[in-house]
Write an enzyme that holds these catalytic residues in place. Structure first.
Site, PDB file in Angstrom:
ATOM      1  N   ASP A  36     -14.155   7.408  18.993  1.00 35.59           N
ATOM      2  CA  ASP A  36     -15.250   7.219  18.570  1.00 35.59           C
ATOM      3  C   ASP A  36     -16.566   7.733  19.415  1.00 35.59           C
ATOM      4  O   ASP A  36     -16.503   7.810  20.786  1.00 35.59           O
ATOM      5  CB  ASP A  36     -15.626   5.712  18.212  1.00 35.59           C
ATOM      6  CG  ASP A  36     -14.820   5.514  16.846  1.00 35.59           C
ATOM      7  OD1 ASP A  36     -14.440   6.418  16.157  1.00 35.59           O
ATOM      8  OD2 ASP A  36     -14.919   3.992  16.524  1.00 35.59           O
ATOM      9  N   LYS A  58     -19.334   9.018  14.305  1.00 36.60           N
ATOM     10  CA  LYS A  58     -19.934   7.852  13.630  1.00 36.60           C
ATOM     11  C   LYS A  58     -21.112   7.249  14.446  1.00 36.60           C
ATOM     12  O   LYS A  58     -21.566   6.359  14.650  1.00 36.60           O
ATOM     13  CB  LYS A  58     -18.953   6.516  13.968  1.00 36.60           C
ATOM     14  CG  LYS A  58     -17.788   6.735  12.944  1.00 36.60           C
ATOM     15  CD  LYS A  58     -17.609   5.532  12.109  1.00 36.60           C
ATOM     16  CE  LYS A  58     -16.178   5.715  11.371  1.00 36.60           C
ATOM     17  NZ  LYS A  58     -15.087   4.915  12.264  1.00 36.60           N
ATOM     18  N   MET A 172     -26.273  -3.362  15.162  1.00 33.90           N
ATOM     19  CA  MET A 172     -26.473  -2.532  14.292  1.00 33.90           C
ATOM     20  C   MET A 172     -27.677  -2.772  13.556  1.00 33.90           C
ATOM     21  O   MET A 172     -28.156  -2.467  12.364  1.00 33.90           O
ATOM     22  CB  MET A 172     -25.505  -2.179  13.003  1.00 33.90           C
ATOM     23  CG  MET A 172     -24.309  -1.744  13.833  1.00 33.90           C
ATOM     24  SD  MET A 172     -22.959  -1.506  12.431  1.00 33.90           S
ATOM     25  CE  MET A 172     -22.245  -3.383  12.243  1.00 33.90           C
TER      26      MET A 172
HETATM   27  N1  SAH Z   1     -16.605  -2.611  17.356  1.00 31.97           N
HETATM   28  C1  SAH Z   1     -17.714  -2.574  18.187  1.00 31.97           C
HETATM   29  C2  SAH Z   1     -19.012  -2.752  17.171  1.00 31.97           C
HETATM   30  C3  SAH Z   1     -19.085  -1.455  16.446  1.00 31.97           C
HETATM   31  S1  SAH Z   1     -20.798  -1.484  15.600  1.00 31.97           S
HETATM   32  C4  SAH Z   1     -17.807  -4.041  19.089  1.00 31.97           C
HETATM   33  O1  SAH Z   1     -16.914  -4.714  18.919  1.00 31.97           O
HETATM   34  O2  SAH Z   1     -18.627  -3.771  19.937  1.00 31.97           O
HETATM   35  C5  SAH Z   1     -21.787  -0.639  16.566  1.00 31.97           C
HETATM   36  C6  SAH Z   1     -22.766  -1.505  16.971  1.00 31.97           C
HETATM   37  O3  SAH Z   1     -22.289  -2.324  18.104  1.00 31.97           O
HETATM   38  C7  SAH Z   1     -24.084  -0.824  17.480  1.00 31.97           C
HETATM   39  O4  SAH Z   1     -25.136  -0.571  16.476  1.00 31.97           O
HETATM   40  C8  SAH Z   1     -24.582  -2.045  18.643  1.00 31.97           C
HETATM   41  O5  SAH Z   1     -25.346  -2.967  17.774  1.00 31.97           O
HETATM   42  C9  SAH Z   1     -23.415  -2.430  19.024  1.00 31.97           C
HETATM   43  N2  SAH Z   1     -23.015  -2.080  20.459  1.00 31.97           N
HETATM   44  C10 SAH Z   1     -22.084  -1.291  20.798  1.00 31.97           C
HETATM   45  N3  SAH Z   1     -21.883  -0.786  22.045  1.00 31.97           N
HETATM   46  C11 SAH Z   1     -23.051  -1.356  22.438  1.00 31.97           C
HETATM   47  C12 SAH Z   1     -23.507  -1.419  23.660  1.00 31.97           C
HETATM   48  N4  SAH Z   1     -22.947  -0.806  24.785  1.00 31.97           N
HETATM   49  N5  SAH Z   1     -24.871  -2.411  23.843  1.00 31.97           N
HETATM   50  C13 SAH Z   1     -25.399  -2.816  23.056  1.00 31.97           C
HETATM   51  N6  SAH Z   1     -24.809  -2.671  21.873  1.00 31.97           N
HETATM   52  C14 SAH Z   1     -23.705  -2.316  21.556  1.00 31.97           C
END
Ligand code: SAH
Length: 254
Positions: A36, A58, A172
């Site tokens: 991803d 994505k 998100m």
């Molecule tokens: N599966 C992932 C989430 C995917 S949805 C998990 O468990 O973290 C994508 C969302 O994850 C983004 O919109 C944001 O809200 C969050 N996200 C992912 N990486 C991030 C990061 N390094 N810092 C802050 N938010 C993050």
């Protein structure tokens, strides 16, 4: 013998060192990796030289491959004998659509496994110094998606979440901060409740903005906070400045 199988693995929140040992081992033996957007290059470099690397995209609103194409491709590659690794940001089963991919494997009769990852709320909590639970302050937390705030209000129970969970970690939500904070206040959470936005958590580009439910949306616009970011709401946000007094001086002012 057909060694085809699918490993659905979490990459962790951003810092490549936060992947699990088990997930790292799967990358080291992958024939094909589907990855991803939020996954660090450093992790992809762990794969053997001959590993095929397929980008799934994505970015919000832009998908290099649709989810049903990904579901089909991982199954197709495993069926012809490849060890397919599906590398996903954070944890595969938290807003990661890992469940859909596991179902596709199960329905096709392909052996699969799911290896968890540190989800971004947990990474953000640790790196920003904001415990998700804290004795005497917060006895519960919830992870919530903010992306369907307006369209599917019925699915996200802001009315229940506002007052029955101590700490909220909202994924998100950057594009809908005003609506999200508005919903929480509408349903009874104090506008003075501490809130923090953590952008690019656990990476060298991390930024933390603190404020309140009433102020954080405006600060985020002023500071141009973008994706990916997590919104944390609750009294434990105040602990950050106790852990790191310098954070109070460095507090971003919109
Ligand atoms: N599966 C992932 C989430 C995917 S949805 C998990 O468990 O973290 C994508 C969302 O994850 C983004 O919109 C944001 O809200 C969050 N996200 C992912 N990486 C991030 C990061 N390094 N810092 C802050 N938010 C993050």
């Amino acid at each position: 013998m057909n060694r085809g199988r699918i490993s659905i693995i979490g990459a962790g929140p951003g810092d490549p060192e936060l992947i699990t040992v088990k997930a790292l081992r799967r990358l080291e033996s992958a024939d094909v990796v589907f990855y991803d957007r939020l996954v660090s290059d450093e992790l992809l470099n762990v794969c053997p030289a001959g590993t095929m690397k397929i980008y799934c995209g994505k970015a919000p609103g832009q998908h290099a491959l649709t989810q049903s194409e990904i579901d089909r491709l991982i199954v197709d590659y495993a069926r012809v004998g490849h060890h397919v690794v599906r590398l996903k940001g954070g944890d595969p089963f938290i807003f990661g659509r890992g469940g859909e991919e596991a179902l596709a494997a199960a329905q096709a009769g392909i052996p699969f496994e799911v290896i968890p990852g540190v989800t971004s709320a947990v990474g953000a909590s640790a790196s920003a110094g904001i415990p998700l639970t804290h004795r005497g302050t917060a006895a519960s937390f919830a992870v919530v998606t903010g992306s369907r705030c307006a369209e599917e209000g019925a699915l996200i129970r802001w009315d229940l979440l506002a007052k029955s969970v101590d700490t909220l970690a909202i994924y998100m939500g950057v594009a809908k901060l005003e609506e999200i904070c508005g919903q929480l206040v509408l349903h009874g959470r104090e506008a003075a409740t501490p809130a923090a936005l953590i952008e690019n958590a656990t990476t060298s580009a991390e930024r933390v903005v603190t404020g309140t439910l009433g102020s954080i949306a405006q600060s985020a616009v002023a500071l141009k906070i973008g994706n990916p970011a997590i919104l944390i709401v609750g009294d434990t946000v105040g602990i950050r400045e106790m852990l790191y007094p310098a954070a109070a001086e460095r507090r971003y002012i919109g």
